[in-house]
Design a protein around this motif. Structure first.
Motif, PDB file in Angstrom:
ATOM      1  N   GLU A 182       0.949  -1.364  -0.179  1.00  0.00           N
ATOM      2  CA  GLU A 182       0.129   0.023  -0.309  1.00  0.00           C
ATOM      3  C   GLU A 182       1.002   1.175  -0.162  1.00  0.00           C
ATOM      4  OE1 GLU A 182      -3.274  -0.694   2.535  1.00  0.00           O
ATOM      5  OE2 GLU A 182      -2.249  -2.480   3.336  1.00  0.00           O
ATOM      6  N   SER A 183       1.449   1.663  -0.738  1.00  0.00           N
ATOM      7  CA  SER A 183       2.488   2.075  -1.174  1.00  0.00           C
ATOM      8  C   SER A 183       1.924   3.552  -1.302  1.00  0.00           C
ATOM      9  CB  SER A 183       3.564   2.213  -2.425  1.00  0.00           C
ATOM     10  OG  SER A 183       2.932   1.704  -3.815  1.00  0.00           O
ATOM     11  N   ASP A 184       1.102   4.006  -1.847  1.00  0.00           N
ATOM     12  CA  ASP A 184      -0.150   5.489  -2.075  1.00  0.00           C
ATOM     13  C   ASP A 184      -0.421   6.169  -0.981  1.00  0.00           C
ATOM     14  OD1 ASP A 184      -0.877   7.872  -3.586  1.00  0.00           O
ATOM     15  OD2 ASP A 184      -2.032   6.417  -5.127  1.00  0.00           O
ATOM     16  N   TRP A 185       0.580   7.164  -0.980  1.00  0.00           N
ATOM     17  CA  TRP A 185      -0.608   7.532   0.223  1.00  0.00           C
ATOM     18  C   TRP A 185      -0.034   9.761  -0.297  1.00  0.00           C
ATOM     19  CZ3 TRP A 185      -1.615   6.155   5.371  1.00  0.00           C
ATOM     20  CH2 TRP A 185      -1.589   5.333   5.274  1.00  0.00           C
ATOM     21  N   SER A 186      -0.827   9.541  -1.285  1.00  0.00           N
ATOM     22  CA  SER A 186      -1.315  10.627  -2.338  1.00  0.00           C
ATOM     23  C   SER A 186      -2.153  11.452  -1.322  1.00  0.00           C
ATOM     24  CB  SER A 186      -1.209  10.829  -3.562  1.00  0.00           C
ATOM     25  OG  SER A 186      -2.421   9.910  -3.637  1.00  0.00           O
ATOM     26  N   LEU A 187      -2.361  13.226  -1.643  1.00  0.00           N
ATOM     27  CA  LEU A 187      -3.818  13.095  -1.058  1.00  0.00           C
ATOM     28  C   LEU A 187      -4.537  12.953  -0.901  1.00  0.00           C
ATOM     29  CD1 LEU A 187      -4.782  15.586   1.929  1.00  0.00           C
ATOM     30  CD2 LEU A 187      -4.527  17.239  -0.526  1.00  0.00           C
TER      31      LEU A 187
END
Length: 258
Positions: A182-187
């Motif tokens: 779970e790499s996507d920590w965009s807003l």
């Protein structure tokens, strides 16, 4: 729980798990605990002797991927609800699955544990400096501490009920947690750029004080993934502010309020 100065206080320190220099963290925590002459400390590597934990007034934990049995999860939760105080550090909320096709996974396999702690570790970006900001400058646990930069793992977490938590330290960040499933920590994906670093979670007559800082790793702590890890990582353990926060945390655990 009132300040128990002058009477014995039983403490359980749980220090164990993977991918961290547990020996270093255990020793540093024992040094801090030894500053309280009333503390009588029992040390164990996991949570399975929950009868010893629940016979104590204070629990301090520094673990990573140490998954308690359901019996231990329920026993420790009941102990907190009954008035126990738990200083939970770094990877206490982490369950890890290595070797997945998309990177390190964080299985949601201990819901009672995560709900009791108030969080579940999901990922972290590569270790890099980031600012630790004060969320509640009037709270005595962090009052007078200036915001500081630390070179540590920035924990990205799930919270079952974030509104039930009292933030004390936080940071802001968006980006890619490279190496994690779970790499996507965009807003747009995460829904927030604010991540809790330290918080209080009240539960019944007791409480959990969670602090995600404090990664540490030595040369031989990645076995069997790596036989030799080239770097020695001490991260927030090199920050005087971190030790001050830990000292205040132990005072909180014994019932002090200022």
């Amino acid at each position: 729980m009132a300040d128990q100065t002058g009477s014995r206080i039983d403490v359980t320190l749980v220090a164990g798990g993977k991918y961290h220099d547990i020996d270093f963290a255990r020793l540093e925590l024992l040094k801090l605990l030894a500053e309280h002459e009333e503390f009588r400390v029992r040390v164990q590597p996991d949570y399975e002797d929950h009868e010893a934990i629940t016979a104590s007034s204070i629990l301090v934990s520094y673990t990573c991927d140490v998954r308690p049995s359901e019996e231990a999860q329920h026993a420790i939760r009941a102990w907190v609800e009954g008035g126990g105080r738990w200083v939970a550090l770094h990877g206490t909320n982490a369950a890890l699955q290595m070797g997945g096709p998309n990177g390190v996974e964080a299985p949601r396999c201990q819901p009672v544990w995560s709900e009791t702690l108030g969080s579940q570790f999901v990922a972290h970006p590569p270790i890099q400096p980031y600012p630790v900001q004060i969320s509640a400058p009037d709270h005595w646990l962090v009052e007078g501490i200036e915001s500081f930069d630390t070179d540590d793992e920035l924990y990205l977490q799930e919270h079952a009920d974030r509104d039930a938590l009292e933030p004390l330290l936080h940071t802001t960040w968006t980006g890619d947690a490279k190496g994690f499933a779970e790499s996507d920590w965009s807003l747009e994906t995460a829904g927030t750029d604010t991540h809790l670093i330290m918080y209080l979670r009240s539960l019944g007559d007791g409480a959990v004080l969670y602090n995600t800082l404090g990664h540490c790793r030595g040369h031989y702590d990645m076995v069997p993934v790596l036989d030799y890890y080239p770097a020695i990582e001490r991260c927030s353990w090199e920050q005087p502010a971190y030790y001050e926060i830990l000292r205040r945390s132990l005072r909180w655990a014994r019932g002090e309020t200022s």
